[in-house]
Design a protein around this motif. Structure first.
Motif, PDB file in Angstrom:
ATOM      1  N   VAL A  74      30.876  76.615  18.494  1.00 36.27           N
ATOM      2  CA  VAL A  74      30.439  75.255  18.793  1.00 36.27           C
ATOM      3  C   VAL A  74      30.190  74.514  17.478  1.00 36.27           C
ATOM      4  CG1 VAL A  74      28.046  76.044  19.047  1.00 36.27           C
ATOM      5  CG2 VAL A  74      28.707  73.808  19.940  1.00 36.27           C
ATOM      6  N   LEU A  75      30.592  73.243  17.442  1.00 38.11           N
ATOM      7  CA  LEU A  75      30.284  72.360  16.325  1.00 38.11           C
ATOM      8  C   LEU A  75      29.249  71.346  16.825  1.00 38.11           C
ATOM      9  CD1 LEU A  75      32.957  73.654  15.318  1.00 38.11           C
ATOM     10  CD2 LEU A  75      33.515  71.447  14.287  1.00 38.11           C
ATOM     11  N   PRO A  76      27.958  71.636  16.648  1.00 35.64           N
ATOM     12  CA  PRO A  76      26.925  70.748  17.192  1.00 35.64           C
ATOM     13  C   PRO A  76      26.849  69.409  16.487  1.00 35.64           C
ATOM     14  CG  PRO A  76      25.931  72.486  15.881  1.00 35.64           C
ATOM     15  CD  PRO A  76      27.394  72.807  15.964  1.00 35.64           C
ATOM     16  N   GLU A  77      27.228  69.404  15.221  1.00 33.25           N
ATOM     17  CA  GLU A  77      27.204  68.152  14.469  1.00 33.25           C
ATOM     18  C   GLU A  77      28.091  68.278  13.236  1.00 33.25           C
ATOM     19  OE1 GLU A  77      23.092  69.138  11.977  1.00 33.25           O
ATOM     20  OE2 GLU A  77      23.065  67.682  13.620  1.00 33.25           O
ATOM     21  N   GLN A 140      28.427  62.164  21.394  1.00 38.21           N
ATOM     22  CA  GLN A 140      27.339  61.409  22.007  1.00 38.21           C
ATOM     23  C   GLN A 140      26.481  62.308  22.907  1.00 38.21           C
ATOM     24  OE1 GLN A 140      29.281  58.106  23.955  1.00 38.21           O
ATOM     25  NE2 GLN A 140      29.636  57.018  22.040  1.00 38.21           N
ATOM     26  N   GLY A 141      26.199  63.487  22.398  1.00 34.26           N
ATOM     27  CA  GLY A 141      25.324  64.417  23.091  1.00 34.26           C
ATOM     28  C   GLY A 141      25.968  65.229  24.197  1.00 34.26           C
ATOM     29  N   VAL A 142      27.250  65.027  24.417  1.00 34.40           N
ATOM     30  CA  VAL A 142      27.968  65.757  25.481  1.00 34.40           C
ATOM     31  C   VAL A 142      28.991  66.704  24.844  1.00 34.40           C
ATOM     32  CG1 VAL A 142      29.458  65.557  27.502  1.00 34.40           C
ATOM     33  CG2 VAL A 142      27.687  63.838  27.091  1.00 34.40           C
ATOM     34  N   PRO A 143      28.955  68.010  25.178  1.00 27.07           N
ATOM     35  CA  PRO A 143      29.945  68.933  24.615  1.00 27.07           C
ATOM     36  C   PRO A 143      31.302  68.789  25.294  1.00 27.07           C
ATOM     37  CG  PRO A 143      28.512  70.108  26.116  1.00 27.07           C
ATOM     38  CD  PRO A 143      27.976  68.693  26.035  1.00 27.07           C
ATOM     39  N   GLU A 144      32.350  68.981  24.542  1.00 20.35           N
ATOM     40  CA  GLU A 144      33.691  69.010  25.113  1.00 20.35           C
ATOM     41  C   GLU A 144      34.471  70.152  24.486  1.00 20.35           C
ATOM     42  OE1 GLU A 144      35.503  65.248  24.371  1.00 20.35           O
ATOM     43  OE2 GLU A 144      35.776  65.587  22.235  1.00 20.35           O
ATOM     44  N   ALA A 145      35.278  70.809  25.309  1.00 19.49           N
ATOM     45  CA  ALA A 145      36.125  71.897  24.829  1.00 19.49           C
ATOM     46  C   ALA A 145      37.316  71.296  24.108  1.00 19.49           C
ATOM     47  CB  ALA A 145      36.586  72.761  25.986  1.00 19.49           C
ATOM     48  N   VAL A 146      37.601  71.809  22.928  1.00 21.17           N
ATOM     49  CA  VAL A 146      38.706  71.305  22.112  1.00 21.17           C
ATOM     50  C   VAL A 146      39.633  72.469  21.773  1.00 21.17           C
ATOM     51  CG1 VAL A 146      39.373  70.140  19.977  1.00 21.17           C
ATOM     52  CG2 VAL A 146      37.228  69.522  21.115  1.00 21.17           C
ATOM     53  N   ILE A 147      40.902  72.326  22.145  1.00 22.28           N
ATOM     54  CA  ILE A 147      41.919  73.326  21.783  1.00 22.28           C
ATOM     55  C   ILE A 147      43.029  72.585  21.047  1.00 22.28           C
ATOM     56  CG2 ILE A 147      43.454  75.156  22.568  1.00 22.28           C
ATOM     57  CD1 ILE A 147      41.863  75.341  25.125  1.00 22.28           C
ATOM     58  N   GLY A 175      28.068  69.554  31.593  1.00 24.34           N
ATOM     59  CA  GLY A 175      26.689  69.699  31.125  1.00 24.34           C
ATOM     60  C   GLY A 175      26.664  70.506  29.846  1.00 24.34           C
ATOM     61  N   THR A 176      25.479  70.842  29.397  1.00 25.85           N
ATOM     62  CA  THR A 176      25.331  71.551  28.125  1.00 25.85           C
ATOM     63  C   THR A 176      25.157  73.055  28.277  1.00 25.85           C
ATOM     64  OG1 THR A 176      22.934  71.159  28.151  1.00 25.85           O
ATOM     65  CG2 THR A 176      24.308  69.512  27.034  1.00 25.85           C
ATOM     66  N   GLN A 177      25.065  73.558  29.504  1.00 24.59           N
ATOM     67  CA  GLN A 177      24.921  75.003  29.716  1.00 24.59           C
ATOM     68  C   GLN A 177      26.216  75.723  29.361  1.00 24.59           C
ATOM     69  OE1 GLN A 177      21.931  76.441  30.529  1.00 24.59           O
ATOM     70  NE2 GLN A 177      21.207  74.323  30.271  1.00 24.59           N
ATOM     71  N   VAL A 178      26.082  76.982  28.963  1.00 23.80           N
ATOM     72  CA  VAL A 178      27.258  77.752  28.554  1.00 23.80           C
ATOM     73  C   VAL A 178      28.281  77.846  29.689  1.00 23.80           C
ATOM     74  CG1 VAL A 178      28.089  79.995  27.732  1.00 23.80           C
ATOM     75  CG2 VAL A 178      25.939  79.074  26.860  1.00 23.80           C
TER      76      VAL A 178
END
Length: 210
Positions: A74-77, A140-147, A175-178
């Motif tokens: 994960v890249l949180p920031e 903007q605070g929402v995770p997205e999967a990037v391939i 959501g942010t859960q795994v």
């Protein structure tokens, strides 16, 4: 001290030493419990089109070191690389991508002679690639999967690249859960595989027509 008494005392000394070692081990931190995740998939319908009389080998993508393992990146920031604590993929990311793409070709059905780089079988064409991203990124605070994948279609006999293309898929998580992030990876993997199948068959068809 006699030789006999020294021999008799040796097992007791060993037992005391072993007890000390076990006691020391008991104060070490326990290993972090890790939950394994499969890459989710949705069944793809077979294509209603003529089969291509070619054989294709799907190779495992090359990747950088931080993508070569099983931890969920994960890249949180910014450019800071981290991992989801207590979570891991069932296989290294390059293997997950290869298997998803292989399964997509098999489900599509237009190329029936398929193999992977696990076996050194003859193939007319090989799908080679570099995995540039397989990670969760925050927007903007929402995770997205990037391939992100740089693919090459190669003739193994001549080692000639007949086509190449860069693919990128982004899928926001719910959501942010795994668990939610993992589902986003599954959707992104399906989309990437579908694009690769269409592109590969298009290029292979054009190559045979030359």
């Amino acid at each position: 001290m006699s030789l006999t008494s020294a021999v008799l005392r040796r097992p007791a000394a060993i037992a005391i030493l072993a007890a000390g070692v076990l006691s020391a081990c008991s104060i070490l931190p326990r290993a972090e419990p890790v939950e394994l995740y499969l890459l989710p998939a949705t069944a793809a319908p077979a294509a209603e089109a003529p089969k291509l009389d070619i054989s294709l080998r799907v190779a495992r993508p090359e990747s950088s070191l931080h993508l070569a393992g099983q931890r969920i990146v994960v890249l949180p920031e910014g450019n800071r690389v981290s991992i989801y604590k207590g979570a891991s993929w069932s296989d290294p990311a390059p293997v997950l991508v290869r298997n998803r793409v292989f399964d997509a070709f098999r489900a599509d059905g237009r190329i029936s002679a398929l193999s992977s780089d696990d076996k050194a079988l003859y193939a007319d064409l090989e799908l080679d690639s570099d995995l540039r991203a397989f990670q969760s990124e925050y927007r903007q605070g929402v995770p997205e999967a990037v391939i992100r994948l740089e693919a090459r279609l190669v003739q193994p006999a001549s080692q000639r690249i007949i086509a190449s293309r860069r693919f990128e898929v982004r899928q926001p998580a719910s959501g942010t859960q795994v668990d939610e992030v993992v589902r986003a990876f599954g959707t992104a993997g399906d989309a990437l595989a579908a694009q690769l199948v269409s592109w590969t068959i298009e290029q292979a068809t054009a190559q045979r027509g030359r």
